[in-house]
Structures are given as C-alpha cells and as structure tokens.
Write a protein that holds these residues in place. Structure first.
Motif, mmCIF file in Angstrom:
data_model
loop_
_atom_site.group_PDB
_atom_site.id
_atom_site.type_symbol
_atom_site.label_atom_id
_atom_site.label_comp_id
_atom_site.label_asym_id
_atom_site.label_seq_id
_atom_site.Cartn_x
_atom_site.Cartn_y
_atom_site.Cartn_z
ATOM 1 N N TYR A 21 0.840 -1.205 0.000
ATOM 2 C CA TYR A 21 0.000 0.000 0.000
ATOM 3 C C TYR A 21 0.875 1.255 0.000
ATOM 4 O O TYR A 21 0.626 2.208 -0.752
ATOM 5 C CB TYR A 21 -0.933 -0.005 1.213
ATOM 6 C CG TYR A 21 -2.033 1.032 1.116
ATOM 7 C CD1 TYR A 21 -3.162 0.786 0.353
ATOM 8 C CD2 TYR A 21 -1.931 2.256 1.773
ATOM 9 C CE1 TYR A 21 -4.174 1.728 0.244
ATOM 10 C CE2 TYR A 21 -2.931 3.205 1.672
ATOM 11 C CZ TYR A 21 -4.057 2.937 0.903
ATOM 12 O OH TYR A 21 -5.036 3.884 0.781
ATOM 13 N N LEU A 25 1.322 4.206 -2.905
ATOM 14 C CA LEU A 25 1.170 5.633 -2.635
ATOM 15 C C LEU A 25 2.265 6.443 -3.341
ATOM 16 O O LEU A 25 2.055 7.598 -3.727
ATOM 17 C CB LEU A 25 1.220 5.899 -1.125
ATOM 18 C CG LEU A 25 -0.031 5.508 -0.316
ATOM 19 C CD1 LEU A 25 0.238 5.669 1.167
ATOM 20 C CD2 LEU A 25 -1.230 6.358 -0.730
ATOM 21 N N HIS A 28 1.714 5.139 -7.489
ATOM 22 C CA HIS A 28 0.320 5.281 -7.958
ATOM 23 C C HIS A 28 -0.200 4.037 -8.679
ATOM 24 O O HIS A 28 -1.227 3.496 -8.314
ATOM 25 C CB HIS A 28 0.164 6.521 -8.846
ATOM 26 C CG HIS A 28 0.558 7.784 -8.159
ATOM 27 N ND1 HIS A 28 -0.113 8.285 -7.074
ATOM 28 C CD2 HIS A 28 1.587 8.642 -8.395
ATOM 29 C CE1 HIS A 28 0.464 9.397 -6.653
ATOM 30 N NE2 HIS A 28 1.510 9.642 -7.442
ATOM 31 N N VAL A 59 -7.505 -0.980 -3.036
ATOM 32 C CA VAL A 59 -6.677 -0.982 -4.239
ATOM 33 C C VAL A 59 -7.554 -1.408 -5.413
ATOM 34 O O VAL A 59 -8.444 -2.242 -5.256
ATOM 35 C CB VAL A 59 -5.472 -1.937 -4.068
ATOM 36 C CG1 VAL A 59 -4.814 -2.240 -5.407
ATOM 37 C CG2 VAL A 59 -4.457 -1.334 -3.104
ATOM 38 N N SER A 71 -3.588 -0.092 -8.580
ATOM 39 C CA SER A 71 -3.472 1.326 -8.253
ATOM 40 C C SER A 71 -4.260 1.629 -6.982
ATOM 41 O O SER A 71 -5.163 0.875 -6.601
ATOM 42 C CB SER A 71 -3.983 2.190 -9.415
ATOM 43 O OG SER A 71 -5.329 1.860 -9.713
ATOM 44 N N ILE A 72 -3.911 2.731 -6.340
ATOM 45 C CA ILE A 72 -4.584 3.135 -5.103
ATOM 46 C C ILE A 72 -6.023 3.561 -5.405
ATOM 47 O O ILE A 72 -6.275 4.285 -6.375
ATOM 48 C CB ILE A 72 -3.828 4.309 -4.445
ATOM 49 C CG1 ILE A 72 -2.515 3.817 -3.837
ATOM 50 C CG2 ILE A 72 -4.662 4.987 -3.367
ATOM 51 C CD1 ILE A 72 -2.697 2.981 -2.587
#
Length: 253
Positions: A21, A25, A28, A59, A71-72
C-alpha cells in the motif's frame, strides 16, 4: 507521502499489505513485478498482498492490461467503503440484538420453562395412562413422594384396572392422597391399597372431573361424560402451587 503505520494497522493493513500500500502511494500504479521491487518483497508475495488489498476495496486491480496493474483507490471509493461499512455495521448490530434477545429468551425458559401441554382423546386415553404413569411416578419421587389431587369417582368406574396395575408396581414411600366425591366404588376399594388414602369431601358434589398433581405434572381427566379426554400440563411452578393447595387442604377435611 508518509502513511501512518497505526492508521494502516487499524484498517487491518499490516505486513506485506502495508508495504504494498505504501509503495502504491509512491508510484500510484504498478505491475506486481514493480510493486515487489518497490516494496522489497518477492513477486508472488507482492501479487497476493495486492489482491488482498483489492478485495478490501483499498486498491483497484486492472486485469484488462498485460501484465495487470494495481493502483490506489481514490477518495470517492474510500467514501463508498465508509458507507458500506456503516451499512454492514447496522446489519451486524441488528443481528447481535436479535441474538441477545434469543439468548435472553432461552435463559428465561431455562428458569421459567414454557409449560408443555398435551391433549389426549378418549380412544388413546387408556394407552396413554399405561405409558405415562411410570414417568409421573418418577417425577413424584423427585418431589414429596405423594400423588395429590381430587379424583372423580367415575375414573375408578372406567379405569379401575389401571389402579390395580399401578399398585402392583408402586413402591414405598409413595403415597396417594386424593379427595373424592361419595361413591360406592370408592368405598369398596377404600382399604385395598394401604398407601392410598381417599377422603370424601362433602363439598365436592359439583366436581365433575379429576385433577392430579403428580410431581411436576398436573393432569386433568374427564370421565364423567363422553367423549372422555385428558389434559397433561408439565410445569414445575404451576404443579408446586397446586400441590401446596392440596397439602394445606388435606388436614382440614
């Protein structure tokens, strides 16, 4: 951007998931290979952790790309997760309330059991008496070893053989103490069974059915007019109260 470790942990994001995670960040969007390198873990571990985060909604996995990417999730998706959590929490609260009510009900039944009531029609009455009497006898012996009640004389007229059958099996210290209305039948067998005592109650002429208190059972039998029937109530509290009535009434008659 530095993500607070305690914040992630409170969301259940720890270990490899926390590393992935925090890596996302920074980058991306990334493939499992790039995520593994950014997080400093094995590719298979990174892929598994990214999928777990995707299942949690934190995610977004894009399986249309080759290789697939992660991607977040954006702020709107996180807000949507909040709404889902609130809805889920309300549902869980409702379920827990229902569970608490059910446990409370069961607890109440344990101390205040719901009475069990059985109705027996005439064609099954004799068989029922033979079958259930041993159970009643056992319940009596667990209380005061006394069969209390009022017995309409017509019961002996109709089912006298059951009385003979019972006294061949009933062992001391069991005793029967019954009030009854005057009848030639009862006078005839008055001294036949040493531990069976019948008191004739002058005020009992209007009684037209039998009521026994036998341990935790109260049994009512109609043999005065057809169709005959029996009602059995299993309730320790009810039986105790009625037994006390007969016990206190007995020396007064």
């Amino acid at each position: 951007m530095i993500m607070n470790e305690r914040l992630l942990a409170s969301l259940g994001i720890v270990g490899s998931e926390a590393k992935i995670y925090k890596a996302l960040l920074k980058v991306h969007t990334a493939t499992p290979f790039l995520l593994a390198r950014a997080a400093g873990i094995k590719r298979t571990t990174a892929y598994h952790a990214a999928q777990m985060l995707a299942r949690k909604g934190l995610v977004v996995e894009d399986a249309t790309k080759r290789p697939r990417t992660f991607s977040i999730a954006g702020p709107e998706r996180v807000k949507e997760l909040v709404r889902e959590e609130e809805t889920g929490l309300k549902a869980r609260v409702k379920v827990f309330k229902e569970l608490a009510e059910e446990l409370a009900r069961r607890g109440a039944e344990e101390f205040y059991p719901v009475p069990r009531i059985r109705f027996v029609e005439e064609e099954k009455l004799k068989q029922f008496l033979y079958k259930e009497t041993p159970k009643w006898h056992e319940s009596i012996m667990e209380r005061d070893a006394t069969w209390w009640g009022f017995q309409d004389h017509t019961f002996i007229d109709e089912y006298g053989k059951i009385t003979d059958w019972y006294w061949k099996r009933a062992k001391a210290p069991l005793a029967v103490k019954l009030l009854s209305n005057h009848s030639a039948t009862e006078r005839k067998i008055a001294y036949k069974y040493p531990r069976r005592t019948i008191k004739f109650w002058n005020k009992a002429n209007n009684f037209v059915s039998t009521t026994w208190v036998i341990g935790d059972y109260v049994v009512m039998v109609n043999t005065r007019r057809r169709p005959f029937y029996l009602v059995e109530i299993e309730d320790a509290t009810f039986a105790h109260g009625l037994r006390e009535v007969f016990k206190n009434l007995w020396p007064l008659i």
